[in-house]
Design a protein around this motif. Structure first.
Motif, PDB file in Angstrom:
ATOM      1  N   LYS A 124       0.849  -1.184   0.000  1.00  7.95           N
ATOM      2  CA  LYS A 124       0.000   0.000   0.000  1.00  7.95           C
ATOM      3  C   LYS A 124       0.890   1.241   0.000  1.00  7.95           C
ATOM      4  CE  LYS A 124      -3.837   2.168   2.234  1.00  7.95           C
ATOM      5  NZ  LYS A 124      -5.078   1.988   2.888  1.00  7.95           N
ATOM      6  N   ARG A 125       0.541   2.178  -0.893  1.00  6.97           N
ATOM      7  CA  ARG A 125       1.311   3.410  -1.054  1.00  6.97           C
ATOM      8  C   ARG A 125       0.516   4.341  -1.948  1.00  6.97           C
ATOM      9  NH1 ARG A 125       4.807  -0.296  -3.712  1.00  6.97           N
ATOM     10  NH2 ARG A 125       6.656   0.605  -2.763  1.00  6.97           N
ATOM     11  N   PRO A 126       0.819   5.623  -1.903  1.00  5.76           N
ATOM     12  CA  PRO A 126       0.234   6.526  -2.897  1.00  5.76           C
ATOM     13  C   PRO A 126       0.800   6.167  -4.268  1.00  5.76           C
ATOM     14  CG  PRO A 126       1.303   7.755  -1.115  1.00  5.76           C
ATOM     15  CD  PRO A 126       1.643   6.317  -0.925  1.00  5.76           C
ATOM     16  N   ALA A 127      -0.033   6.144  -5.271  1.00  4.88           N
ATOM     17  CA  ALA A 127       0.402   5.730  -6.609  1.00  4.88           C
ATOM     18  C   ALA A 127       1.309   6.764  -7.282  1.00  4.88           C
ATOM     19  CB  ALA A 127      -0.812   5.453  -7.486  1.00  4.88           C
ATOM     20  N   GLY A 128       1.101   8.038  -6.996  1.00  9.75           N
ATOM     21  CA  GLY A 128       1.824   9.098  -7.701  1.00  9.75           C
ATOM     22  C   GLY A 128       3.337   9.019  -7.632  1.00  9.75           C
ATOM     23  N   PRO A 129       3.927   8.948  -6.441  1.00  8.37           N
ATOM     24  CA  PRO A 129       5.394   8.930  -6.389  1.00  8.37           C
ATOM     25  C   PRO A 129       6.012   7.742  -7.121  1.00  8.37           C
ATOM     26  CG  PRO A 129       4.500   9.525  -4.250  1.00  8.37           C
ATOM     27  CD  PRO A 129       3.335   9.101  -5.107  1.00  8.37           C
ATOM     28  N   LEU A 130       5.435   6.559  -6.967  1.00 11.88           N
ATOM     29  CA  LEU A 130       5.984   5.395  -7.669  1.00 11.88           C
ATOM     30  C   LEU A 130       5.798   5.551  -9.174  1.00 11.88           C
ATOM     31  CD1 LEU A 130       7.373   2.645  -7.634  1.00 11.88           C
ATOM     32  CD2 LEU A 130       5.116   1.600  -7.258  1.00 11.88           C
ATOM     33  N   ALA A 131       4.662   6.090  -9.600  1.00  9.66           N
ATOM     34  CA  ALA A 131       4.434   6.298 -11.035  1.00  9.66           C
ATOM     35  C   ALA A 131       5.473   7.268 -11.609  1.00  9.66           C
ATOM     36  CB  ALA A 131       3.022   6.819 -11.277  1.00  9.66           C
ATOM     37  N   HIS A 132       5.739   8.356 -10.913  1.00 10.27           N
ATOM     38  CA  HIS A 132       6.752   9.305 -11.393  1.00 10.27           C
ATOM     39  C   HIS A 132       8.130   8.653 -11.463  1.00 10.27           C
ATOM     40  CE1 HIS A 132       4.668  13.153 -11.784  1.00 10.27           C
ATOM     41  NE2 HIS A 132       3.885  12.708 -10.823  1.00 10.27           N
ATOM     42  N   PHE A 133       8.467   7.893 -10.437  1.00 11.78           N
ATOM     43  CA  PHE A 133       9.759   7.212 -10.404  1.00 11.78           C
ATOM     44  C   PHE A 133       9.891   6.246 -11.583  1.00 11.78           C
ATOM     45  CE2 PHE A 133      12.180   3.469  -9.075  1.00 11.78           C
ATOM     46  CZ  PHE A 133      13.401   4.039  -8.773  1.00 11.78           C
ATOM     47  N   LEU A 134       8.889   5.396 -11.774  1.00  9.14           N
ATOM     48  CA  LEU A 134       8.963   4.397 -12.836  1.00  9.14           C
ATOM     49  C   LEU A 134       8.853   5.036 -14.222  1.00  9.14           C
ATOM     50  CD1 LEU A 134       6.887   1.511 -11.248  1.00  9.14           C
ATOM     51  CD2 LEU A 134       9.377   1.619 -11.544  1.00  9.14           C
ATOM     52  N   PHE A 135       8.034   6.066 -14.352  1.00  6.64           N
ATOM     53  CA  PHE A 135       7.907   6.739 -15.643  1.00  6.64           C
ATOM     54  C   PHE A 135       9.237   7.367 -16.049  1.00  6.64           C
ATOM     55  CE2 PHE A 135       6.586  10.293 -18.421  1.00  6.64           C
ATOM     56  CZ  PHE A 135       5.944   9.557 -19.406  1.00  6.64           C
ATOM     57  N   GLY A 136       9.872   8.050 -15.109  1.00  3.79           N
ATOM     58  CA  GLY A 136      11.180   8.630 -15.393  1.00  3.79           C
ATOM     59  C   GLY A 136      12.196   7.574 -15.761  1.00  3.79           C
ATOM     60  N   ALA A 137      12.183   6.474 -15.030  1.00  5.77           N
ATOM     61  CA  ALA A 137      13.120   5.384 -15.317  1.00  5.77           C
ATOM     62  C   ALA A 137      12.855   4.775 -16.693  1.00  5.77           C
ATOM     63  CB  ALA A 137      13.027   4.311 -14.233  1.00  5.77           C
ATOM     64  N   LEU A 138      11.591   4.576 -17.034  1.00  2.19           N
ATOM     65  CA  LEU A 138      11.265   4.008 -18.346  1.00  2.19           C
ATOM     66  C   LEU A 138      11.670   4.954 -19.478  1.00  2.19           C
ATOM     67  CD1 LEU A 138       7.797   2.310 -17.823  1.00  2.19           C
ATOM     68  CD2 LEU A 138       9.938   1.198 -18.464  1.00  2.19           C
ATOM     69  N   CYS A 139      11.388   6.238 -19.304  1.00  2.00           N
ATOM     70  CA  CYS A 139      11.754   7.202 -20.351  1.00  2.00           C
ATOM     71  C   CYS A 139      13.269   7.264 -20.538  1.00  2.00           C
ATOM     72  CB  CYS A 139      11.192   8.581 -20.020  1.00  2.00           C
ATOM     73  SG  CYS A 139       9.398   8.672 -20.138  1.00  2.00           S
ATOM     74  N   GLU A 140      14.001   7.297 -19.438  1.00  2.00           N
ATOM     75  CA  GLU A 140      15.462   7.327 -19.525  1.00  2.00           C
ATOM     76  C   GLU A 140      15.996   6.045 -20.152  1.00  2.00           C
ATOM     77  OE1 GLU A 140      19.265   8.893 -19.272  1.00  2.00           O
ATOM     78  OE2 GLU A 140      17.340   9.898 -18.987  1.00  2.00           O
ATOM     79  N   THR A 141      15.425   4.927 -19.765  1.00  2.00           N
ATOM     80  CA  THR A 141      15.841   3.639 -20.334  1.00  2.00           C
ATOM     81  C   THR A 141      15.565   3.607 -21.827  1.00  2.00           C
ATOM     82  OG1 THR A 141      15.505   2.512 -18.236  1.00  2.00           O
ATOM     83  CG2 THR A 141      15.475   1.142 -20.219  1.00  2.00           C
ATOM     84  N   ALA A 142      14.407   4.090 -22.244  1.00  2.00           N
ATOM     85  CA  ALA A 142      14.081   4.120 -23.668  1.00  2.00           C
ATOM     86  C   ALA A 142      15.060   5.018 -24.431  1.00  2.00           C
ATOM     87  CB  ALA A 142      12.646   4.593 -23.869  1.00  2.00           C
ATOM     88  N   MET A 143      15.484   6.131 -23.812  1.00  2.00           N
ATOM     89  CA  MET A 143      16.466   7.007 -24.459  1.00  2.00           C
ATOM     90  C   MET A 143      17.825   6.316 -24.584  1.00  2.00           C
ATOM     91  SD  MET A 143      15.716  10.900 -23.289  1.00  2.00           S
ATOM     92  CE  MET A 143      15.116  10.683 -21.636  1.00  2.00           C
ATOM     93  N   VAL A 144      18.206   5.570 -23.560  1.00  2.00           N
ATOM     94  CA  VAL A 144      19.471   4.834 -23.625  1.00  2.00           C
ATOM     95  C   VAL A 144      19.420   3.809 -24.754  1.00  2.00           C
ATOM     96  CG1 VAL A 144      20.910   3.157 -22.376  1.00  2.00           C
ATOM     97  CG2 VAL A 144      20.098   5.225 -21.213  1.00  2.00           C
ATOM     98  N   VAL A 145      18.307   3.095 -24.864  1.00  2.00           N
ATOM     99  CA  VAL A 145      18.152   2.119 -25.945  1.00  2.00           C
ATOM    100  C   VAL A 145      18.207   2.830 -27.298  1.00  2.00           C
ATOM    101  CG1 VAL A 145      16.564   0.460 -27.019  1.00  2.00           C
ATOM    102  CG2 VAL A 145      16.889   0.443 -24.530  1.00  2.00           C
ATOM    103  N   ALA A 146      17.538   3.971 -27.418  1.00  4.23           N
ATOM    104  CA  ALA A 146      17.517   4.711 -28.685  1.00  4.23           C
ATOM    105  C   ALA A 146      18.908   5.145 -29.119  1.00  4.23           C
ATOM    106  CB  ALA A 146      16.600   5.928 -28.563  1.00  4.23           C
ATOM    107  N   ARG A 147      19.781   5.418 -28.169  1.00  2.00           N
ATOM    108  CA  ARG A 147      21.130   5.884 -28.481  1.00  2.00           C
ATOM    109  C   ARG A 147      22.156   4.745 -28.562  1.00  2.00           C
ATOM    110  NH1 ARG A 147      19.045  10.241 -25.208  1.00  2.00           N
ATOM    111  NH2 ARG A 147      19.254  12.199 -26.326  1.00  2.00           N
ATOM    112  N   ALA A 148      21.734   3.541 -28.260  1.00  2.00           N
ATOM    113  CA  ALA A 148      22.667   2.412 -28.224  1.00  2.00           C
ATOM    114  C   ALA A 148      23.096   1.989 -29.625  1.00  2.00           C
ATOM    115  CB  ALA A 148      22.015   1.228 -27.516  1.00  2.00           C
TER     116      ALA A 148
END
Length: 183
Positions: free
Chosen positions: A135-159
């Motif tokens: 149990k947790r507020p959804a917002g902070p985890l969503a922001h954390f995971l969204f940022g991580a996914l976007c950064e990961t996708a950028m790393v893949v795009a530049r690989a």
């Protein structure tokens, strides 16, 4: 206006934001440059329309991926992987991952991506409600995971080796998401 956005999408995907002129967009859409200015103040506003359409186009397959699983956390995981898969498209990479920051700025880009973040918050809230994650507020985890996914996708795009980078990203995503499961 739809023809302009389609033409701009093609050119931004092929050549990038900086190398695409409004003259080229008008020529591709078979309209005058004045017609472009009738609908858009300039290239940044046209890029914003293209970017917004890209985000809207991503939402449907992500929702379908989420709904393909009965378990809300499994659906969340599937949708996250689908996001990384969608980001393998060269045009999506160029527009959403590589050029958006320069063309729109970080704050505007993130505001326009809000529908995807909201989908993540909903998925997390459902997983919490189902007792799949703590149990947790959804917002902070969503922001954390969204940022991580976007950064990961950028790393893949530049690989240099995108398929290998994608496999590593999906494996790490699985480990992180599995680590959040209760029991």
């Amino acid at each position: 206006m739809a023809a302009l956005v389609r033409a701009a999408r093609d050119l931004f995907a092929e050549n990038g934001y900086e190398a695409t002129s409004l003259e080229a967009v008008a020529a591709r859409a078979e309209v005058t440059k004045g017609a472009v200015y009738h609908h858009f103040k300039g290239k940044p506003q046209l890029f914003e329309a293209v970017f917004t359409r890209e985000i809207d186009d991503m939402a449907a397959p992500l929702l379908a991926a989420y709904r393909s699983k009965r378990d809300p956390w499994a659906g969340f995981h599937t949708a996250c992987q689908a996001f990384l898969d969608l980001c393998l498209d060269a045009g999506t990479q160029r527009i959403v991952l590589l050029d958006a920051f320069t063309a729109l700025g970080w704050e505007r880009m993130r505001r326009l991506e809000a529908p995807l973040l909201e989908m993540m918050e909903t998925g997390i809230a459902r997983a919490v409600g189902a007792g799949r994650i703590a149990k947790r507020p959804a917002g902070p985890l969503a922001h954390f995971l969204f940022g991580a996914l976007c950064e990961t996708a950028m790393v893949v795009a530049r690989a240099d080796d995108q398929p290998a980078a994608q496999r590593q990203a999906v494996a790490e995503l699985r480990r992180i998401l599995d680590g959040l499961v209760i029991g």
